[in-house]
Design a protein around this motif. Structure first.
Motif, mmCIF file in Angstrom:
data_model
loop_
_atom_site.group_PDB
_atom_site.id
_atom_site.type_symbol
_atom_site.label_atom_id
_atom_site.label_comp_id
_atom_site.label_asym_id
_atom_site.label_seq_id
_atom_site.Cartn_x
_atom_site.Cartn_y
_atom_site.Cartn_z
ATOM 1 N N GLU A 1 0.838 -1.210 0.000
ATOM 2 C CA GLU A 1 0.000 0.000 0.000
ATOM 3 C C GLU A 1 0.868 1.254 0.000
ATOM 4 O O GLU A 1 1.830 1.347 0.756
ATOM 5 N N THR A 2 0.574 2.197 -0.868
ATOM 6 C CA THR A 2 1.222 3.515 -0.859
ATOM 7 C C THR A 2 0.461 4.475 -1.757
ATOM 8 O O THR A 2 -0.202 4.056 -2.716
ATOM 9 N N VAL A 3 0.580 5.764 -1.436
ATOM 10 C CA VAL A 3 -0.029 6.819 -2.268
ATOM 11 C C VAL A 3 0.609 6.810 -3.657
ATOM 12 O O VAL A 3 -0.011 7.198 -4.644
ATOM 13 N N GLU B 1 16.592 2.449 0.556
ATOM 14 C CA GLU B 1 15.945 3.104 1.702
ATOM 15 C C GLU B 1 14.455 3.220 1.422
ATOM 16 O O GLU B 1 14.036 3.184 0.256
ATOM 17 N N THR B 2 13.679 3.353 2.495
ATOM 18 C CA THR B 2 12.238 3.568 2.326
ATOM 19 C C THR B 2 11.876 5.015 2.636
ATOM 20 O O THR B 2 12.591 5.701 3.382
ATOM 21 N N VAL B 3 10.763 5.443 2.082
ATOM 22 C CA VAL B 3 10.213 6.764 2.409
ATOM 23 C C VAL B 3 8.710 6.614 2.665
ATOM 24 O O VAL B 3 8.066 5.737 2.082
ATOM 25 N N THR B 4 8.197 7.478 3.529
ATOM 26 C CA THR B 4 6.762 7.422 3.843
ATOM 27 C C THR B 4 5.971 8.168 2.770
ATOM 28 O O THR B 4 6.532 8.972 2.011
ATOM 29 N N ASP B 5 4.668 7.933 2.748
ATOM 30 C CA ASP B 5 3.814 8.658 1.800
ATOM 31 C C ASP B 5 3.934 10.166 2.003
ATOM 32 O O ASP B 5 3.963 10.934 1.040
ATOM 33 N N GLU B 6 4.005 10.582 3.259
ATOM 34 C CA GLU B 6 4.127 12.013 3.541
ATOM 35 C C GLU B 6 5.436 12.577 2.970
ATOM 36 O O GLU B 6 5.469 13.657 2.370
ATOM 37 N N GLU B 7 6.517 11.827 3.151
ATOM 38 C CA GLU B 7 7.809 12.282 2.613
ATOM 39 C C GLU B 7 7.765 12.341 1.078
ATOM 40 O O GLU B 7 8.348 13.234 0.457
ATOM 41 N N ILE B 8 7.054 11.400 0.471
ATOM 42 C CA ILE B 8 6.921 11.387 -0.992
ATOM 43 C C ILE B 8 6.168 12.631 -1.469
ATOM 44 O O ILE B 8 6.610 13.344 -2.379
ATOM 45 N N LEU B 9 5.038 12.922 -0.827
ATOM 46 C CA LEU B 9 4.220 14.066 -1.264
ATOM 47 C C LEU B 9 4.931 15.389 -1.004
ATOM 48 O O LEU B 9 4.836 16.325 -1.808
ATOM 49 N N ASP B 10 5.676 15.476 0.103
ATOM 50 C CA ASP B 10 6.468 16.689 0.381
ATOM 51 C C ASP B 10 7.526 16.898 -0.698
ATOM 52 O O ASP B 10 7.743 18.007 -1.180
ATOM 53 N N ILE C 1 9.800 21.353 -11.838
ATOM 54 C CA ILE C 1 9.714 20.027 -12.458
ATOM 55 C C ILE C 1 8.561 19.246 -11.817
ATOM 56 O O ILE C 1 8.598 18.937 -10.620
ATOM 57 N N GLY C 2 7.530 18.954 -12.615
ATOM 58 C CA GLY C 2 6.334 18.288 -12.111
ATOM 59 C C GLY C 2 6.412 16.789 -12.351
ATOM 60 O O GLY C 2 6.524 16.338 -13.489
ATOM 61 N N VAL C 3 6.340 16.038 -11.273
ATOM 62 C CA VAL C 3 6.454 14.568 -11.393
ATOM 63 C C VAL C 3 5.335 13.898 -10.603
ATOM 64 O O VAL C 3 4.746 14.491 -9.704
ATOM 65 N N GLU C 4 5.068 12.651 -10.929
ATOM 66 C CA GLU C 4 4.053 11.923 -10.171
ATOM 67 C C GLU C 4 4.655 11.431 -8.841
ATOM 68 O O GLU C 4 5.884 11.419 -8.673
ATOM 69 N N PRO C 5 3.808 11.017 -7.891
ATOM 70 C CA PRO C 5 4.332 10.661 -6.555
ATOM 71 C C PRO C 5 5.471 9.629 -6.571
ATOM 72 O O PRO C 5 6.498 9.841 -5.912
ATOM 73 N N ALA C 6 5.320 8.536 -7.302
ATOM 74 C CA ALA C 6 6.378 7.506 -7.294
ATOM 75 C C ALA C 6 7.729 8.115 -7.662
ATOM 76 O O ALA C 6 8.755 7.799 -7.051
ATOM 77 N N SER C 7 7.714 8.987 -8.648
ATOM 78 C CA SER C 7 8.958 9.609 -9.110
ATOM 79 C C SER C 7 9.597 10.443 -8.019
ATOM 80 O O SER C 7 10.829 10.495 -7.902
#
Ligand code: AN7
Length: 398
Positions: free
Chosen positions: A282-284, A311-320, A331-337
């Motif tokens: 599960e992830t955003v 390393e892992t990152v949280t959904d919050e860290e990804i969106l930030d 530069i606009g990227v999707e969350p996974a990127s």
């Protein structure tokens, strides 16, 4: 030739094969042309600039000018983090993700083999890309998507390019298992990254990075890891250019996963060669919502061989990180990127990455792939009357 990465069994390039008949492990395509890098010099900047390293017939290439993507120096963000930062913008490919590189080779191979139907399971981008390239080649295309978990832009692409889109009651790993079984019965040609020809296209990201840097490696390449094909492919590409003596040094391959879908990082932390699949990932970042990556063995080898890291990152860290890249560099990227940027921040903070390191972050898909997540992360537009006075008031408050 096609070769098993575990037992070394060899197969012909003409054979339709996805896993080793001897031991069941995954396969790779081996090609080592004897050319000078000078031949690349005056060629147009697409991934086919390096066509000698692509295991397909040049006269049959199916291309929409993939590759040759922007390589952007990010001074503002790099200075903030204390590193020399470049971002490789894969969202600039024809369908907006790095998958187009692999699909160009994979669909070319499908045409060489004379198949009439291609298919894949996908978290979204692979299906968007396959649908477009199958359309260009005139092939029938079927894609299996985990129901309700594919970002809107990707779904629109797969549907609009004319693929038969199946919404599967289950996650990506389950959908992949189903479509693989269909492929093994010979009902379609499978173009997930278990097909080693896909990775042959994606290795061109590695070619371009060292070419962009003037024939040398950065200290480190950081990228998101889902099904683990891309990290394996890029390492393969870099190693091929190293073997050809086009470059002298090698980068440390650094794979980032979401906390809720991190079998590779788990294995890396234990020093293991094999993963334990994550149930119910599960992830955003729906693109990397994958629990049993098919290229895990290759990815872990890439990380260990290159003295890399995971390393892992949280959904919050990804969106930030997604917002940070959009607002500090445009530069606009999707969350996974954005997980590559989130991972960079985390590894700088933890001291794993030294100050002054030269880093290339690969951002794998375009912001517009997932408009819902982008809109949800922002405040609503201000509603006003179309008159100058109200506009002035807003400008004054900016
Ligand atoms: C934007 O589309 O797996 O580790 O089915 O779309 O090579 O799998 C997408 C993966 C990273 C992970 N970033 O790459 C699919 C799919 C984006 C992606 C990945 C994906 P791999």
């Amino acid at each position: 030739m096609i070769k098993c990465i575990s037992c070394g069994a060899e197969y012909s390039l003409e054979e339709i094969i996805y896993t080793c008949k001897e031991c069941g492990s995954i396969l790779e395509v081996l090609i080592q042309p004897n050319v000078s890098k000078d031949i690349f010099e005056c060629r147009k900047s697409t991934m086919w600039k390096y066509k000698e390293f692509m295991p397909v017939n040049e006269s049959k290439i199916i291309s929409i000018q993939e590759g040759g993507t922007p390589f952007i120096k990010c001074n503002r963000l790099g200075d903030d983090l204390g590193v020399k930062l470049y971002v490789k913008v894969e969202g600039s490919n024809p369908t907006g993700s790095f998958k187009d590189r692999g699909m160009s080779v994979g669909i070319t191979k499908a045409c060489e083999l004379g198949v009439d139907t291609v298919g894949c399971a996908s978290t979204g981008n692979t299906s968007a890309s396959l649908a477009a390239y199958a359309a260009r080649a005139g092939l029938k295309c079927i894609v299996l998507l985990p129901s309700g978990k594919v970002a809107l832009g990707k779904l629109a692409q797969a549907m609009f390019h004319g693929a038969e889109v199946l919404s599967v009651n289950g996650n990506f790993d389950e959908a992949l298992e189903a479509v693989t079984a269909l492929a093994l019965e010979g009902r379609l040609y499978l173009l997930n990254s278990i097909n080693p020809f896909r990775l042959e296209g994606q290795k061109s990201i590695g070619f371009e990075i060292v070419d962009d840097l003037g024939w040398r490696s950065p200290d480190r390449i950081i990228l998101p890891v889902g099904n683990a094909g891309n990290i394996s492919a890029i390492w393969k590409g870099i190693r091929e250019f190293h073997q050809a003596s086009f470059i002298e040094d090698l980068p440390r391959m650094t794979g980032i996963q979401a906390v809720g879908a991190c079998p590779i990082t788990n294995a890396f932390r234990k020093g293991a060669q094999e993963i334990v699949p994550v149930e119910n990932p599960e992830t955003v970042a729906t693109a990397i919502r994958i629990g049993a990556p098919v290229s895990a063995l290759k990815a872990l080898r890439a990380i260990y061989e290159s003295d890399g890291y995971s390393e892992t990152v949280t959904d919050e860290e990804i969106l930030d990180a997604q917002k940070l890249l959009a607002r500090s560099e445009g530069i606009g990227v999707e969350p996974a990127s954005a997980s590559s940027i989130a991972g960079l921040r985390k590894l700088v903070d933890s001291g794993e990455i030294d100050r002054g390191e030269e880093i290339v972050c690969i951002v794998t898909g375009h912001l517009l792939k997932d408009p819902n997540t982008a809109i949800n992360a922002c405040k609503e537009p201000i509603s006003i009357e179309a008159d100058v006075e109200s506009l002035k008031k807003i400008l004054d408050d900016l």
